[in-house]
Design a protein around this motif. Structure first.
Motif, mmCIF file in Angstrom:
data_model
loop_
_atom_site.group_PDB
_atom_site.id
_atom_site.type_symbol
_atom_site.label_atom_id
_atom_site.label_comp_id
_atom_site.label_asym_id
_atom_site.label_seq_id
_atom_site.Cartn_x
_atom_site.Cartn_y
_atom_site.Cartn_z
ATOM 1 N N UNK A 570 -3.858 -5.592 17.377
ATOM 2 C CA UNK A 570 -3.602 -4.306 16.733
ATOM 3 C C UNK A 570 -2.422 -4.343 15.789
ATOM 4 N N UNK A 571 -2.115 -5.495 15.185
ATOM 5 C CA UNK A 571 -1.012 -5.544 14.237
ATOM 6 C C UNK A 571 -1.287 -6.636 13.202
ATOM 7 N N UNK A 572 -0.365 -6.817 12.295
ATOM 8 C CA UNK A 572 -0.547 -7.794 11.213
ATOM 9 C C UNK A 572 -0.294 -9.194 11.723
ATOM 10 N N UNK A 573 -0.506 -10.167 10.820
ATOM 11 C CA UNK A 573 -0.347 -11.557 11.226
ATOM 12 C C UNK A 573 1.104 -11.911 11.474
ATOM 13 N N UNK A 574 2.075 -11.225 10.807
ATOM 14 C CA UNK A 574 3.489 -11.507 10.991
ATOM 15 C C UNK A 574 4.109 -10.402 11.837
ATOM 16 N N UNK A 829 -3.190 -3.334 9.614
ATOM 17 C CA UNK A 829 -2.387 -2.175 9.252
ATOM 18 C C UNK A 829 -1.592 -1.721 10.466
ATOM 19 N N UNK A 830 -0.292 -1.486 10.275
ATOM 20 C CA UNK A 830 0.514 -1.035 11.397
ATOM 21 C C UNK A 830 0.118 0.377 11.818
ATOM 22 N N UNK A 831 -0.210 1.228 10.854
ATOM 23 C CA UNK A 831 -0.628 2.603 11.124
ATOM 24 C C UNK A 831 -1.909 2.884 10.363
ATOM 25 N N UNK A 832 -2.736 3.816 10.835
ATOM 26 C CA UNK A 832 -3.940 4.170 10.083
ATOM 27 C C UNK A 832 -3.586 4.746 8.716
#
Length: 846
Positions: A570-574, A829-832
């Motif tokens: 549920x988050x980005x690659x970094x 995406x961290x947030x919708x």
């Protein structure tokens, strides 16, 4: 200073009828004077003398609605109504010294379960048949008896009883004296009840037992001192099930023949047996075998029937009896055989019959005669007779190899067939022996009736819900499509054999279907506590004569294997990442989840290659979703880069699993999609709008959720299409079509749902949403339907499915502005992300 305000009851309250488990609304309304303050009114609802709802307190399962008290309406809502809640409810309202009340009757409407209990039916003896209607409500019910489709005018008894669960049982008796004309005549019991759409009709055909005529005579004896042989003639009875019992002066005589001891201490016994005409026509030899305990080769005597009746002696042929297969099983090939010996056996031909229908070789394609035999494979007569015996048959006739070196020839003739219960049940095989070129039948053999065997099909063990009294669970096993009707169920647990439950004979006894196969069921009971955790192994064995080994079905109680989803990030690659894994459909609820970090290759088995991750590991649940079904979500929050190397494993352990289930997450590259700055909007002149958004370059595919409304928004139906752009990058196009309408706002239960190919876990949108939207669409006006049809014709290029058109209703009196928004979620995406279109204020006011 107090004022007396007179209240007026607005009218009689209508009684309410609902089904068990549904919600009932009991209306209570009064006419109030304009100057009265409705907050000073004292309103109470009572049931069986107890107050169940008031302004201050309402018992669980009830809801007193006072939102419309200013117009004198105080409805009471009963949630999940049960039969014991039916009855008269009193609504009472008072103000100062003024009182008024009204009664509302709540009735459960439950259709009856109808069954007929048929006793032994004996010709010209009074018979009473019971027709039961069970577990119904209300108690008003009507029975009608018929004979051969005509209503029976004789009076019938009727009795209605209330059961412990608040429902009713009723029974009607039909008393009649069976006559010969009632044989194979259909009788019926028709039940009418307000909960039934149409009457239930159960029919039965009485199997009438006809008592026999019995006469006893004595066989003449040599003297008065010699034994006396009596003969009992029993005739004129039906069906063919009767046993003979000898009695003298009220005392039962032994059925076994008595042995007489002579002076030397030896015994003598006379045994009689009468050959039927069919048995006598078979010819051959009859042996009387005297079996004694512990004697392997008993003594026997033989008589040739040709010496008894010389006219039946075959001139030069010795024909055996028809030999049947030891087991005749439905669907498996069987063979019947006959042998003919004699000097002229090679000139013999055989013709086979099933009962009286001639049998032809259904596998025969062309005439063929083996070189080593002068007898054709197919009977010479079979091709001249019409084939009336249905089924698979293969005829085979051959000479014995030793016939070529002996003057006595031996011929074997056989029929291979596939047993069919509807064709071969109770049938006999008949074989005619004649010489080739001759029409005269020199011998006929008839087989015994054989029993068709069909092994049962046994279901798995099924569980009932535990009863409320002692938490007892009923286990049921069913066997079907077996023959004959004798079957045995045996229940076992790890402690020993269990006793089956005594169920009504109408359900326990094997029941035939239209094809002649039987079905039966057996039940056993155990406390739910012994089955809850799957620690008690229960099995049932089914025994039937068609089975070489009994069939076993076993269970470990209430136990369901969990379904484990793939790991979702549920988050980005970094930066920190959160992992989630859904675990559904398992029982019992006790479950263990561990997060592991695996270094290097998966094939490595070095000690210490797995390390448990405890920081950030959480388990949400278990949450009960259905009876004996749970779900949970395993989370691993803020996974840092130090643990990114290697694989992350979610290991699920449950008592239903022989070994844990592992789901592996690998750090794959995720790319956020390209999101446009605004929605694409196109309106037609008739008020239909097409909203769309085009996402490109995302990996994996993003999830899209549409919503629209005024002050509040509701989910909408949309349609997604995936493809590639000219640069070869993936694209996702989402289209939402809506019709703007003003009027009374629909309730939440009638708002449009959202059906998509990709659904986020936070949105629970099932088929019910689509059905709700269909019902809402059904309330559109004729003008709106016409607008939709015109819009569909003008916009064929949009590929709009009519089932995906939404109606958004806005409240005109509040001047609501139409607002359409789309939510875009993606693991990278961290947030919708949200894109919103809002109607201009001047357009909303117009």
């Amino acid at each position: 200073m107090s004022f007396h305000i007179f209240l007026a009851f607005s009218g009689p309250s209508a009684d309410v009828s609902v089904s068990p488990g549904s919600t009932a609304v009991l209306n209570c309304s009064f006419t109030l004077p304009p100057q009265i303050d409705d907050s000073l009114l004292n309103i109470t609802w009572s049931f069986n003398g107890l107050v169940i709802a008031s302004r201050n307190h309402t018992q669980p399962g009830f809801f007193l609605n006072t939102t419309a008290s200013f117009v004198g309406s105080f409805p009471l809502t009963v949630y999940n109504a049960t039969p014991d809640q039916q009855g008269v409810y009193e609504c009472r309202m008072s103000h100062n010294e003024t009182h008024y009340s009204t009664d509302v009757t709540l009735t459960m409407t439950v259709p009856p379960l109808v069954s007929i209990i048929i006793p032994e039916v004996v010709l010209k003896r009074k018979t009473m048949v019971e027709c039961w209607a069970r577990s119904f409500s209300p108690p008003q019910i009507m029975f009608t008896w018929t004979r051969a489709g005509n209503k029976i005018q004789e009076p019938q008894k009727l009795q209605v009883n209330r059961t412990e669960d608040g429902l009713y049982d009723a029974v009607s008796w039909l008393t009649f004296i069976p006559q010969t004309s009632d044989h194979n005549t259909s009788f019926g019991c028709e039940v009418q009840h307000m909960a039934l759409v149409k009457p239930i009709r159960e029919e039965f055909t009485p199997h009438i037992t006809v008592l026999p005529k019995v006469s006893v005579s004595a066989v003449p004896s040599a003297s008065h001192s010699s034994p006396l042989t009596l003969s009992c003639d029993v005739s004129g009875f039906h069906p063919d099930k009767v046993s003979i019992l000898w009695m003298q002066n009220g005392k039962v005589l032994s059925n076994l023949p008595l042995s007489v001891q002579n002076e030397e201490g030896m015994y003598r016994r006379h045994q009689y047996h009468t050959l039927s005409v069919e048995e006598r026509s078979r010819g051959g030899e009859v042996q009387c075998v005297a079996q004694q305990p512990n004697v392997q080769e008993p003594a026997y005597g033989t008589i040739a029937l040709s010496t008894v009746d010389p006219r039946e002696k075959l001139k030069s042929l010795n024909v055996s009896a028809i030999v049947l297969p030891p087991r005749v099983v439905v669907g498996k090939k069987g063979r019947v055989t006959i042998s003919v010996e004699g000097r002229l056996a090679e000139r013999v031909q055989t013709t086979w019959y099933l009962n009286d229908a001639p049998i032809t070789d259904t596998t025969y394609k062309a005439a063929y005669t083996p070189r080593t035999s002068r007898v054709s494979v197919v009977s010479e007569k079979s091709s001249l007779l019409p084939s009336a015996a249905s089924g698979y048959y293969k005829l085979h006739t051959q000479m014995s190899p030793r016939s070529s070196s002996s003057s006595m020839k031996q011929l074997f003739s056989s029929v291979t067939f596939i047993p069919d219960l509807s064709v071969h049940k109770g049938a006999i095989f008949r074989c005619h022996i004649s010489y080739k070129g001759k029409d005269k039948i020199v011998a006929e053999r008839v087989s015994d009736k054989f029993t068709i065997l069909a092994p049962p099909e046994v279901s798995g063990i099924q569980f009932s819900e535990p009863n409320e009294e002692g938490g007892i669970v009923t286990m049921t096993a069913q066997a079907s499509r077996f023959h004959p009707d004798i079957i045995t169920f045996r229940w076992f647990c790890e402690g020993g054999e269990l006793s089956p439950v005594s169920i009504p004979q109408a359900l326990a006894a094997p029941r035939p279907d239209a094809d002649g196969f039987f079905s039966a069921m057996s039940q056993c009971r155990l406390p739910a506590a012994e089955l809850e955790r799957g620690e008690t192994r229960v099995w049932v064995t089914v025994h039937h004569t068609a089975l070489k080994q009994p069939i076993t079905r076993q269970t470990r109680g209430f136990i369901k294997k969990p379904t484990v989803s793939e790991i979702i990030s549920s988050s980005a690659a970094e930066g920190p990442v959160t992992l989630a894994c859904d675990i559904t459909d398992f029982y019992p609820p006790e479950i263990s989840v561990r997060w592991l970090h695996v270094n290097g290759n998966e094939s490595e088995e070095e000690e210490g290659s797995e390390r448990e991750i405890r920081d950030g590991a959480e388990l949400w649940g278990p949450l009960q979703t259905l009876p004996r079904t749970f779900r949970a979500k395993a989370l691993l929050q803020e996974l840092h880069e130090t643990t990114r190397g290697g694989d992350i494993v979610c290991r699920v352990t449950h008592c239903s699993l022989l070994k844990p289930v592992d789901k592996v997450w690998r750090n794959t590259q995720m790319v956020a999609p390209s999101i446009p700055p605004s929605l694409s909007v196109r309106w037609s002149t008739d008020g239909v709008g097409i909203f769309s958004v085009l996402l490109s370059g995302g990996k994996p595919t993003a999830e899209v959720l549409w919503a629209a409304g005024g002050t509040t928004v509701s989910k909408l139906l949309s349609r997604e299409r995936e493809g590639e752009n000219r640069e070869g990058k993936p694209e996702l196009r989402s289209v939402c079509v809506l019709l703007r309408s003003t009027g009374r706002q629909e309730s939440d239960s009638r708002r449009a749902g959202h059906a998509r190919k990709i659904r986020p876990p936070s949105v629970d949108c099932n088929a019910a949403c689509e059905r709700t939207d269909e019902r809402a669409d059904g309330m559109r006006s004729a003008r709106e339907d016409k607008q939709l049809n015109e819009h569909m014709e003008e916009n064929d290029d949009e590929d709009v499915d009519p089932s995906y058109i939404n109606t958004v209703r806005l409240r005109k009196e509040k001047k609501e502005r139409l607002r359409v928004t789309v939510e875009i979620t993606h693991p990278a995406l961290r947030l919708p992300a949200y894109l919103t279109w809002t109607e201009a204020a001047e357009e909303a006011s117009s």
